[in-house]
Write a protein that holds these residues in place. Structure first.
Motif, PDB file in Angstrom:
ATOM      1  N   TRP A 246      12.718   5.183   1.959  1.00  0.00           N
ATOM      2  CA  TRP A 246      13.259   4.331   2.953  1.00  0.00           C
ATOM      3  C   TRP A 246      14.646   3.500   1.468  1.00  0.00           C
ATOM      4  O   TRP A 246      15.435   2.878   2.359  1.00  0.00           O
TER       5      TRP A 246
ATOM      6  N   SER B  82       4.560  -3.640   7.280  1.00  0.00           N
ATOM      7  CA  SER B  82       4.581  -2.335   7.982  1.00  0.00           C
ATOM      8  C   SER B  82       3.426  -1.951   8.950  1.00  0.00           C
ATOM      9  O   SER B  82       2.635  -1.052   9.725  1.00  0.00           O
TER      10      SER B  82
ATOM     11  N   SER C  31       2.713   6.249  16.198  1.00  0.00           N
ATOM     12  CA  SER C  31       3.209   6.070  14.912  1.00  0.00           C
ATOM     13  C   SER C  31       3.422   6.749  13.758  1.00  0.00           C
ATOM     14  O   SER C  31       4.283   7.117  13.435  1.00  0.00           O
TER      15      SER C  31
ATOM     16  N   LEU D 123       6.677   8.014  12.892  1.00  0.00           N
ATOM     17  CA  LEU D 123       7.388   7.446  10.956  1.00  0.00           C
ATOM     18  C   LEU D 123       7.326   8.222   9.690  1.00  0.00           C
ATOM     19  O   LEU D 123       7.945   7.846   8.805  1.00  0.00           O
ATOM     20  N   TYR D 124       6.283   9.140  10.713  1.00  0.00           N
ATOM     21  CA  TYR D 124       5.671   9.470   8.648  1.00  0.00           C
ATOM     22  C   TYR D 124       6.128  11.280   8.699  1.00  0.00           C
ATOM     23  O   TYR D 124       6.185  11.624  10.226  1.00  0.00           O
TER      24      TYR D 124
ATOM     25  N   PHE E 269       7.914   9.207   4.837  1.00  0.00           N
ATOM     26  CA  PHE E 269       8.424   8.625   6.223  1.00  0.00           C
ATOM     27  C   PHE E 269       9.018   9.998   6.560  1.00  0.00           C
ATOM     28  O   PHE E 269       9.991  10.662   5.903  1.00  0.00           O
TER      29      PHE E 269
ATOM     30  N   GLY F 252      11.500   7.049  10.155  1.00  0.00           N
ATOM     31  CA  GLY F 252      10.409   6.008   9.739  1.00  0.00           C
ATOM     32  C   GLY F 252      11.087   5.482   8.846  1.00  0.00           C
ATOM     33  O   GLY F 252      11.416   3.444   8.455  1.00  0.00           O
TER      34      GLY F 252
ATOM     35  N   ARG G  18      13.004   2.550  10.218  1.00  0.00           N
ATOM     36  CA  ARG G  18      12.364   1.428  10.261  1.00  0.00           C
ATOM     37  C   ARG G  18      11.649   0.126   9.609  1.00  0.00           C
ATOM     38  O   ARG G  18      11.608  -0.565   9.250  1.00  0.00           O
TER      39      ARG G  18
END
Length: 230
Positions: free
Chosen positions: A29, A161, A173, A176-177, A198, A202, A205
């Motif tokens: 991230w 999260s 979901s 996202l991974y 991620f 992802g 996000r």
């Protein structure tokens, strides 16, 4: 009026770290986070794969961060994924984990910079009934406790999260991974099912959830965000 330049230092583990070309499309991230600030902000991402608070300190990774800090800078601290697993060599007992977070905060403040604690982002673990497991319950609460005790700004990335994952559900979901079928990417010829790290989408996000937390806290950094950058 031009804002004074500041630096945001990120310390943490693989969920925040920059990724090598051989690891893509896995994305931390911290990468999209660094793209969502204006030109007065430099983001230095010191997060590394596989680190806990203990090993980050033992390997001497923290001291260069402290030495580089100037008044007005920020240190975002997010650990827990590796600290919390007793079977891992990076395991950090609970009291030591708290003491390490307190050290990061104290030494950041001693330099006139601001520490921000983050709980670890949730793993994507749903039970057979489709309910999301609380995979970081203990170490997230330890982080919240240090934040309360020492009046440290807290971005509860775990709660944010988990809320997103519950909203999306077990199937949606996955995007996202780092989930890839066999043959889809040369870095993962046999495919991969990774519910901790991620995808590019992802990571974006999750970075947005953290930036939402920055804005909710009304940190000075919030005035330097550029959420339209991608």
């Amino acid at each position: 009026m031009t804002s004074e330049p500041i630096t945001v230092h990120l310390i943490g583990d693989s969920t925040a770290a920059e990724k090598a070309a051989s690891e893509r499309p896995e994305t931390g991230w911290g990468t999209p986070f660094s793209e969502r600030v204006d030109d007065s902000v430099t983001v230095e991402n010191h997060a590394r794969n596989g680190r806990s608070t203990r090993t980050f300190l033992e390997e001497g990774r923290w001291r260069p961060v402290v030495n580089a800090l100037e008044a007005g800078d920020y240190v975002f601290v997010q650990f827990g994924h590796n600290d919390e697993v007793p079977s891992k060599e990076q395991y950090t007992p609970e009291e030591e984990f708290e003491a390490n977070l307190e050290r990061f905060v104290r030494e950041t403040r001693d330099r006139g910079a601001e520490a921000v604690l983050l709980t670890p982002i949730a793993r994507r673990h749903f039970d057979e009934g489709g309910d999301l497991k609380d995979t970081h319950r203990v170490y997230s609460e330890l982080t919240r406790g240090v934040a309360r005790q020492h009046d440290v700004p807290l971005v509860d990335a775990d709660e944010r999260s988990r809320s997103l994952l519950r909203e999306l559900g077990p199937e949606a979901s996955k995007s996202l991974y780092n989930h890839l079928p066999p043959g889809d990417h040369p870095n993962y010829p046999d495919g991969v099912i990774d519910d901790t790290h991620f995808s590019g989408a992802g990571a974006r996000r999750m970075a947005d959830l953290i930036l939402d937390g920055v804005e909710t806290l009304d940190l000075g950094l919030a005035t330097r965000l550029d959420r339209n950058r991608r």
